[in-house]
Design a protein around this motif. Structure first.
Motif, mmCIF file in Angstrom:
data_model
loop_
_atom_site.group_PDB
_atom_site.id
_atom_site.type_symbol
_atom_site.label_atom_id
_atom_site.label_comp_id
_atom_site.label_asym_id
_atom_site.label_seq_id
_atom_site.Cartn_x
_atom_site.Cartn_y
_atom_site.Cartn_z
ATOM 1 N N GLN A 121 16.100 -100.626 -63.389
ATOM 2 C CA GLN A 121 15.195 -101.131 -64.437
ATOM 3 C C GLN A 121 13.862 -100.410 -64.360
ATOM 4 O OE1 GLN A 121 15.459 -105.168 -63.183
ATOM 5 N NE2 GLN A 121 16.842 -105.754 -64.837
ATOM 6 N N ASN A 140 6.499 -111.311 -50.338
ATOM 7 C CA ASN A 140 7.482 -110.915 -51.365
ATOM 8 C C ASN A 140 8.276 -109.675 -50.946
ATOM 9 O OD1 ASN A 140 5.536 -108.981 -51.752
ATOM 10 N ND2 ASN A 140 5.236 -109.368 -53.930
ATOM 11 N N VAL A 152 15.204 -109.271 -55.323
ATOM 12 C CA VAL A 152 14.839 -109.299 -56.739
ATOM 13 C C VAL A 152 14.642 -110.743 -57.211
ATOM 14 C CG1 VAL A 152 15.715 -108.845 -59.048
ATOM 15 C CG2 VAL A 152 15.904 -107.096 -57.283
ATOM 16 N N TYR A 191 2.728 -111.825 -58.935
ATOM 17 C CA TYR A 191 2.125 -110.815 -58.072
ATOM 18 C C TYR A 191 1.043 -110.066 -58.835
ATOM 19 C CZ TYR A 191 2.063 -107.030 -54.582
ATOM 20 O OH TYR A 191 1.697 -106.127 -53.621
ATOM 21 N N LEU A 193 13.219 -109.853 -68.247
ATOM 22 C CA LEU A 193 14.161 -109.636 -67.145
ATOM 23 C C LEU A 193 14.999 -110.888 -66.906
ATOM 24 C CD1 LEU A 193 11.940 -107.760 -64.509
ATOM 25 C CD2 LEU A 193 13.691 -106.782 -65.964
ATOM 26 N N ILE A 235 7.884 -115.242 -57.763
ATOM 27 C CA ILE A 235 6.547 -115.132 -57.167
ATOM 28 C C ILE A 235 5.687 -114.277 -58.093
ATOM 29 C CG2 ILE A 235 5.217 -114.275 -55.217
ATOM 30 C CD1 ILE A 235 7.628 -114.662 -53.450
ATOM 31 N N ARG A 257 11.397 -112.188 -55.825
ATOM 32 C CA ARG A 257 10.166 -111.692 -56.451
ATOM 33 C C ARG A 257 9.968 -112.242 -57.850
ATOM 34 N NH1 ARG A 257 10.932 -105.487 -54.512
ATOM 35 N NH2 ARG A 257 10.393 -105.798 -52.331
ATOM 36 N N ARG A 258 11.055 -112.514 -58.544
ATOM 37 C CA ARG A 258 10.887 -113.040 -59.902
ATOM 38 C C ARG A 258 10.318 -114.445 -59.883
ATOM 39 N NH1 ARG A 258 16.262 -110.450 -62.773
ATOM 40 N NH2 ARG A 258 15.535 -108.325 -62.528
ATOM 41 N N ALA A 269 3.822 -102.567 -58.751
ATOM 42 C CA ALA A 269 3.761 -103.704 -59.676
ATOM 43 C C ALA A 269 5.153 -103.998 -60.229
ATOM 44 C CB ALA A 269 2.787 -103.405 -60.813
ATOM 45 N N SER A 275 8.165 -103.263 -58.899
ATOM 46 C CA SER A 275 9.109 -103.857 -57.956
ATOM 47 C C SER A 275 8.621 -105.232 -57.518
ATOM 48 C CB SER A 275 9.353 -102.931 -56.763
ATOM 49 O OG SER A 275 8.151 -102.730 -56.069
ATOM 50 N N GLY A 276 7.299 -105.422 -57.482
ATOM 51 C CA GLY A 276 6.759 -106.736 -57.114
ATOM 52 C C GLY A 276 7.102 -107.808 -58.130
ATOM 53 N N ILE A 277 7.318 -107.383 -59.350
ATOM 54 C CA ILE A 277 7.668 -108.290 -60.431
ATOM 55 C C ILE A 277 9.151 -108.648 -60.377
ATOM 56 C CG2 ILE A 277 8.408 -107.729 -62.788
ATOM 57 C CD1 ILE A 277 5.528 -107.278 -63.467
ATOM 58 N N GLY A 278 9.909 -107.847 -59.623
ATOM 59 C CA GLY A 278 11.326 -108.135 -59.480
ATOM 60 C C GLY A 278 12.216 -107.233 -60.317
ATOM 61 N N MET A 279 11.763 -105.994 -60.573
ATOM 62 C CA MET A 279 12.647 -105.054 -61.254
ATOM 63 C C MET A 279 13.549 -104.393 -60.222
ATOM 64 S SD MET A 279 10.592 -102.997 -64.155
ATOM 65 C CE MET A 279 9.598 -103.819 -65.379
ATOM 66 N N THR A 280 14.788 -104.126 -60.621
ATOM 67 C CA THR A 280 15.657 -103.331 -59.764
ATOM 68 C C THR A 280 15.253 -101.868 -59.928
ATOM 69 O OG1 THR A 280 17.247 -102.993 -61.527
ATOM 70 C CG2 THR A 280 17.558 -104.936 -60.170
ATOM 71 N N VAL A 301 8.613 -110.016 -67.213
ATOM 72 C CA VAL A 301 9.458 -110.868 -66.371
ATOM 73 C C VAL A 301 10.333 -111.802 -67.216
ATOM 74 C CG1 VAL A 301 9.514 -112.477 -64.442
ATOM 75 C CG2 VAL A 301 7.785 -110.699 -64.521
ATOM 76 N N ARG A 343 12.493 -98.480 -67.559
ATOM 77 C CA ARG A 343 11.423 -99.163 -68.290
ATOM 78 C C ARG A 343 10.033 -98.668 -67.930
ATOM 79 N NH1 ARG A 343 13.703 -105.196 -69.159
ATOM 80 N NH2 ARG A 343 15.866 -104.601 -68.965
#
Ligand SMILES: Nc1ncnc2c1ncn2[C@@H]1O[C@H](COP(=O)(O)OP(=O)(O)O)[C@@H](O)[C@H]1O
Ligand SMILES: [Mg+2]
Lengths: 243, 386
Positions: free
Chosen positions: A152, B52, B75, B83, B106, B81, B78-79, A142, A144-149, B103, A156
């Motif tokens: 992070q 993604n 990254v 999910y 972020l 999209i 994905r931000r 979840a 990494s799918g959200i776009g965390m590096t 998000v 977090r």
């Protein structure tokens, strides 16, 4: 669970000790006898606490990052082997560790801190490592799918969720540490061990008690402090102490 | 819009390579829900996660709103999209507010903005912000957590959402409720959504288009109605089930099969009623409306034949009504419950707008099949003529 029971034991023993001492104190002039050593007690207690804080602090500062590093995917291959050797390390008696560090570094505060550090490092590394690995995969997905590096995600999600387990490791480590500190005297590290061992040698029960009582109280105090810290620092949502 | 071009995934396993997705081509138009449907292990999740890049594709490309995502930073991609996963995956160390704001944080929103957003989204998913914002995930039921999961995915208002069996872990009753809420939300938000399911009923309910997968291949990609009416092969036919004609009922609205209807007024005589019944060929009864044209009852044929007087003195009460936006499944169920072959349709004010009949429904559903039958025959006829 096991640790909780041990803590209760500690409190129980502390209570019994106080009770017995109360009775004894009435019969003899124990308080006076003990206060004879007051100056030594204060000086050695400070030294004792220093030993615990420095060695424990260093163990945390090394142990948590080391455990974290070992839990990263790129170390997956060597991590298991490393943890196995650490596990073997825990079976070495702490007195032997102190003796070994003395043969390495001579006598004094430095080998004492070094030995205490080694003795308390293992539970911290182990709990950090397993705590991080136990963070469920779907949470990581979840995140990494959200776009965390990766970084992070570590700060977090992974560390906050592993924190309770890490604290359990620190607590175990501190118990080992506090239990071993009196032995530091044997390699010239100072601390309340000085009163205890000298008291035994000279057959001076009050001298021994003047060392043993503060040592016991410090052990209980350390455990309480770490429990309070765990209560305050571990996020409420993942803190079994705060439901 | 999501466009998938020859997307392929081959997993290298100790037992040799496994082709989980085999040259998948499809396109989801903007604002539509596409459901990936098929039995377990057919490659739905793999296909979804390649969009993604949770799973990196072996080959092929993914376009989002016309842009090739291959070159995009993972990254960044994905931000944009949303999910949602089956296990929900709310972060237990964060409050509901913090979970939703992950998000936006972020992305560097300021705290007033993301707090307002969290509140707004909780309201959108039908949870009271004053109750839930400061709670932790473990203090919520499964259904509530799933709603928060959807809210979190929507937080930064991504144009595209990926959902992997998002309602799979919820009990059937709550699942229906949450599906309905989600559809209502989607009517306003108009996200482009790819949604994995293994449940044909869920797919029929949610989807604008359904993609049926089998063994890593896309076998049929159609609207739910077309899929149910024309399964491409035996596999699809067995997968959609024997009751596929009934499943189609849910896809058709009353307005699509509504017919005009003749009525009487309470002040009309029973003779007039009988005459209208005869004139329109009604077999059992005629509907009676008040002066506002709202249906209030029936005058039966037998009463009209044998009695004299005014309709207003000799009618039966209304059994049930439907609205033009109801689906036919509901209508059929009402008809069975009330043992009737037709129902009046009314608008929001209760004003009569028409009626829906069993015959009309059968005819509507049958029309596609008859068209098929004709299509199947015509080449043959053609040959004979030639
Ligand atoms: N990480 C993986 N390694 C090897 N094989 C995998 C992996 N993930 C999925 N597969 C295989 O790929 C196929 C498709 O899996 P998946 O996309 O998860 O199916 P579905 O979501 O439709 O149930 C299955 O045969 C599965 O065993
Ligand atoms: Mg799946």
């Amino acid at each position: 669970m096991k640790k909780l029971r041990l803590t209760r034991y500690g409190y129980g023993i502390g209570l019994v000790l106080m009770f017995t001492l109360g009775i004894l104190a009435e019969q003899y002039d124990v308080v006076d006898e003990l206060f004879f050593y007051q100056e030594d007690v204060v000086y050695l207690t400070v030294q004792h606490i220093e030993l615990v804080l420095i060695s424990g602090g260093i163990a945390i500062l090394i142990g948590v990052p080391l455990g974290t590093l070992l839990s990263r995917p790129r170390f997956a291959r060597i991590a298991e082997t490393a943890m196995q050797s650490l596990n073997i390390g825990t079976t070495i008696p702490t007195l032997a560790i102190l003796a070994l560090s003395m043969s390495l570094l001579g006598i004094g505060m430095l080998p004492a801190v070094f030995g205490l550090c080694i003795a308390s490092l293992l539970p911290i590394v182990r709990n950090t490592y397993t705590g991080l690995l136990e963070v469920p995969d779907h949470l990581k997905e979840a995140a990494s799918g959200i776009g965390m590096t990766a970084q992070q995600m570590l700060y977090r999600i992974e560390l906050p969720n592993a924190l309770y387990v890490i604290f359990a490791g620190i607590r175990t480590a501190l118990a080992i540490n506090v239990g071993t500190v009196p032995l530091a005297f044997l390699i010239g590290g100072g601390g309340l061990g000085e009163l205890i061992f000298t008291g035994i040698d000279l057959d001076e029960p009050f001298m021994m008690l003047a060392g043993a009582i503060p040592t016991a109280m410090l052990a209980i105090l350390a455990d309480i402090v770490i429990a309070v810290l765990a209560f305050l620092i571990v996020p409420k949502g993942v803190n079994p102490l705060r439901t | 819009m999501i466009k998938i071009d020859n997307l392929t995934k081959i997993f290298e396993t100790p037992n040799g390579p496994v082709t989980a997705a085999d040259h998948i081509n499809m396109e989801v138009p903007e604002g539509e829900i596409c459901v990936l449907l098929g039995p377990s292990g057919c490659g739905k999740t793999t296909t979804l996660k390649m969009i993604n890049r949770i799973i990196p594709p072996s080959s092929g490309r993914v376009f989002i709103n016309g842009e090739d995502t291959t070159g995009l930073n993972t990254v960044e991609l994905r931000r944009n999209i949303g999910y949602v996963i089956q296990q929900i995956g709310l972060f237990p160390n964060m409050t509901i507010e913090e979970n939703i704001a992950v998000v936006p944080k972020l992305l560097g929103w300021d705290s007033n903005r993301y707090k307002a957003r969290a509140k707004e989204l909780l309201e959108l998913v039908a949870l009271d912000p004053s109750v839930f914002l400061k709670r932790y995930p473990r203090e919520l039921s499964g259904g509530q957590q799933q709603r928060v999961g959807v809210a979190r995915a929507l937080a930064a208002d991504p144009p595209v959402m990926l959902m992997d069996e998002p309602f799979g872990a919820i009990d059937p009753i709550n699942r229906e409720v949450i599906q309905d809420e989600f559809l209502k939300m989607q009517q306003e938000l108009r996200k482009t959504i790819m949604f994995v399911s293994h449940d044909i009923d869920e797919a029929v309910k949610m989807a604008n288009r359904i993609a049926i997968f089998r063994g890593g291949r896309l076998v049929q990609y159609d609207t739910p109605d077309d899929l149910l009416a024309h399964p491409k092969d035996d596999f699809v036919e067995s997968f959609v089930g024997d009751d596929r004609a009934l499943k189609r009922l849910r896809l058709v609205q009353v307005s699509q099969v509504m017919e005009p209807v003749a009525v009487v007024k309470p002040s009309d005589s029973l003779q007039t009623a009988l005459a209208r019944i005869e004139e329109h060929g009604y077999s059992r009864a005629i509907l009676m409306v008040n002066e506002k044209h709202q249906p209030i009852g029936y005058v039966s044929r037998s009463v009209a034949q044998t009695t004299k007087g005014l309709c207003g003195d000799h009618y039966f009460g209304l059994k049930a009504t439907t609205s033009p936006s109801d689906d036919l499944r509901k209508v059929a169920s009402l008809m069975f419950n009330h043992d009737t072959t037709w129902l009046p349709c009314t608008d929001e004010q209760g004003v009569l707008v028409g009626r829906v009949t069993q015959q009309g429904i059968t005819h509507y559903l049958g029309a596609t099949y008859q068209r098929d039958a004709l299509n199947a025959q015509s080449p043959h006829l053609h040959q004979v003529n030639a």
